[in-house]
Design a protein around this motif. Sequence first.
Motif, short mmCIF file in Angstrom:
data_model
loop_
_atom_site.label_atom_id
_atom_site.label_comp_id
_atom_site.label_asym_id
_atom_site.label_seq_id
_atom_site.Cartn_x
_atom_site.Cartn_y
_atom_site.Cartn_z
N MET A 141 0.76 -0.94 0.06
CA MET A 141 -0.01 0.02 0.04
C MET A 141 0.98 1.31 0.03
N GLY A 192 -0.30 4.29 -1.36
CA GLY A 192 -1.26 5.52 -1.72
C GLY A 192 -1.18 6.67 -0.60
N GLY A 193 -0.32 6.56 0.52
CA GLY A 193 -0.63 7.57 1.46
C GLY A 193 0.39 8.94 1.18
N GLN A 194 -0.07 9.84 1.87
CA GLN A 194 0.48 11.18 1.72
C GLN A 194 1.96 11.32 2.25
N GLY A 195 1.95 10.45 3.23
CA GLY A 195 3.34 10.82 4.24
C GLY A 195 3.65 12.28 4.71
N THR A 196 2.44 12.63 4.96
CA THR A 196 2.58 14.29 5.74
C THR A 196 3.54 14.13 6.76
N ARG A 197 3.73 13.31 7.66
CA ARG A 197 4.62 13.29 8.77
C ARG A 197 5.98 13.44 8.45
N LYS A 237 6.30 8.10 -1.03
CA LYS A 237 7.45 7.74 0.14
C LYS A 237 8.17 6.50 -0.06
N MET A 246 -0.46 -0.40 -4.54
CA MET A 246 -1.64 0.59 -4.60
C MET A 246 -1.12 1.63 -4.52
N GLN A 303 -6.25 3.82 -5.66
CA GLN A 303 -7.20 3.50 -4.69
C GLN A 303 -8.12 4.79 -4.81
N ALA A 313 -6.98 10.42 -0.98
CA ALA A 313 -7.18 8.98 -0.88
C ALA A 313 -8.05 8.85 0.22
N GLY A 320 -7.94 6.30 2.45
CA GLY A 320 -7.40 5.57 3.64
C GLY A 320 -7.03 4.26 3.13
N GLY A 370 2.49 -2.17 4.38
CA GLY A 370 2.63 -0.80 4.26
C GLY A 370 4.05 -0.51 3.04
N VAL A 371 4.12 0.39 2.64
CA VAL A 371 5.40 0.88 2.10
C VAL A 371 6.50 1.18 2.88
N LEU A 392 0.15 -3.56 10.39
CA LEU A 392 0.09 -3.55 9.02
C LEU A 392 0.56 -4.70 8.21
N LYS A 397 8.02 6.75 9.58
CA LYS A 397 6.85 7.71 9.60
C LYS A 397 7.08 9.22 9.57
P1 UTP Z 1 -0.27 5.81 7.15
O1 UTP Z 1 -1.37 5.92 8.12
O2 UTP Z 1 1.21 5.89 8.07
O3 UTP Z 1 -0.11 7.20 6.61
O4 UTP Z 1 -0.06 4.78 6.07
P2 UTP Z 1 0.76 7.85 5.63
O5 UTP Z 1 -0.07 8.62 4.45
O6 UTP Z 1 2.09 7.15 5.26
O7 UTP Z 1 1.52 8.96 6.37
P3 UTP Z 1 1.07 10.31 7.40
O8 UTP Z 1 0.09 9.78 8.22
O9 UTP Z 1 0.56 11.11 6.05
O10 UTP Z 1 2.35 10.86 7.79
C1 UTP Z 1 0.12 3.37 6.53
C2 UTP Z 1 0.49 2.94 5.05
O11 UTP Z 1 -0.69 2.85 4.58
C3 UTP Z 1 -0.58 3.47 3.08
C4 UTP Z 1 0.70 4.26 3.11
O12 UTP Z 1 1.25 4.62 2.15
C5 UTP Z 1 1.31 3.36 4.11
O13 UTP Z 1 2.05 2.38 3.41
N1 UTP Z 1 -1.68 4.08 2.93
C6 UTP Z 1 -2.17 5.19 3.93
C7 UTP Z 1 -2.26 4.07 1.53
O14 UTP Z 1 -1.84 3.23 0.80
N2 UTP Z 1 -3.38 4.93 1.60
C8 UTP Z 1 -4.06 5.78 2.30
O15 UTP Z 1 -5.09 6.51 1.91
C9 UTP Z 1 -3.40 5.87 3.50
#
Ligand code: UTP
Length: 415
Positions: free
Chosen positions: A101, A103-108, A115, A152, A184, A208, A210, A239-240, A317, A392
């Motif tokens: 997975m 697709g997260g934004q990796g904001t932190r 990411k 994803m 996603q 996205a 979640g 997770g990635v 995860l 993170k």
């Molecule tokens: P996190 O919940 O840690 O979110 O995702 P994040 O986006 O990586 O980081 P923050 O919270 O913005 O800092 C855990 C895993 O789930 C994936 C992320 O890529 C990571 O591998 N994920 C999360 C998705 O694929 N899609 C999403 O919408 C959210």
Amino acid sequence: MSKNIGEIRALLKKYNQEHLLNGYDKLDEAKKKQLLEQIESIDFNLVNSLYESTKKEVKHATQEVTPIDYVDKYKLNDKYKYYENIGKKAIKQGKLAAVTMAGGQGTRLGYDGPKGTYDIGLDSHKSLFELLCDSLKEEGKKYGVTIPWFIMTSRENNDKTIEFFEKHKYFGYQKDKNIFFFIQGELPMMDTEGKILIGEDGLIKLAADGHGGIYEALVKSKMVDKMKQLGVEWVFIGGVDNCLVRMVDPVLMGLAIDRDVTVACKSVVKANPKENVGVFCKKNGKPNVIEYSEITEEMAEATDKNGELLYGESHILCNLFNIDAIERMGANPLPYHLAYKKAKYIDKDGNLVVPTSPNAYKFEAFLFDAFGEVDDMAVLRVKREEEFAPVKNSDSVGVDCPKTARELYKRLHNM
Ligand code: UTP
């Protein structure tokens, strides 16, 4: 597109979202079309109910929370080999696929890019994607197979992700043969008045949905069908951002097959009762994860007769699903959780607003909310130092950051 502009205006009026067309006339033809398509694809009833949920404290029906059984991978004794052999056989038969997975934004982390493309600072400068791929290739070799890899992405980072893989020649994988990408789902972001936001590009600001969006995305993108064509029966979803994620684990697989469960998850023991992690449990008798914000102090500290935490198995995860379970989970919508975020947008007068504090709601589904779909699951406790090194935060935070991940990676690989 089936509706004309008049019908779209009427639709927006009905849902009090007429502002979405304020900048329409200034858009070029392609964007006009895109905006109308976006509007048509929105489930306004869902959007309304999500907004309503922001106003009231969601009252969850009281659920009875009880501990869940787990087994410790390193206390299995004779059973270790037994499960391992079952798992090995299935892997050799090509029954396992891996899903990452990403697709997260990796904001932190605060890194400008997907990411998975992040370099955690090893001498090799390998990205997270490459580290994950290395482990898949190495494991595949052991069993004489190529583990199919499904990634994803989100609409936001899909092109950059694929560009990166292209540049690196898919690290030896072959696109559409054994590595596949899918995007996603998304939901509109909205302000505190329930108005959907327009982004800088003049289009609806989508985010996205979640990591819980994984099941629906796997089904809708037909990746599940693809897996079936490949003969896959078990799917590891991770997770990635965990550079030690062990996607191919015959013991986990053997345990799932032997126990005849459709989901098997890995856990690591909580570092201390107060650690901010979700832990496995049962809610009303069904497997689930209780978040750290939900657990009472008394529960967090409760121990069993061996002095082990009753709720001490952290969800990391790292979950293995039977393909049928994924299909079932993809068919039922998950609840959405609310996040309040900073989001740039174009206001009703056409001006760009750059907020300095959170101003917008984002809605996310959580992967583990689907666990209740199954009657039982296996939980396998593994060693943190072998399987869990998440990236993170930025280094300044000092935990779960590139520095800590790099150290754990080096230690495990004797570097
Ligand atoms: P996190 O919940 O840690 O979110 O995702 P994040 O986006 O990586 O980081 P923050 O919270 O913005 O800092 C855990 C895993 O789930 C994936 C992320 O890529 C990571 O591998 N994920 C999360 C998705 O694929 N899609 C999403 O919408 C959210």
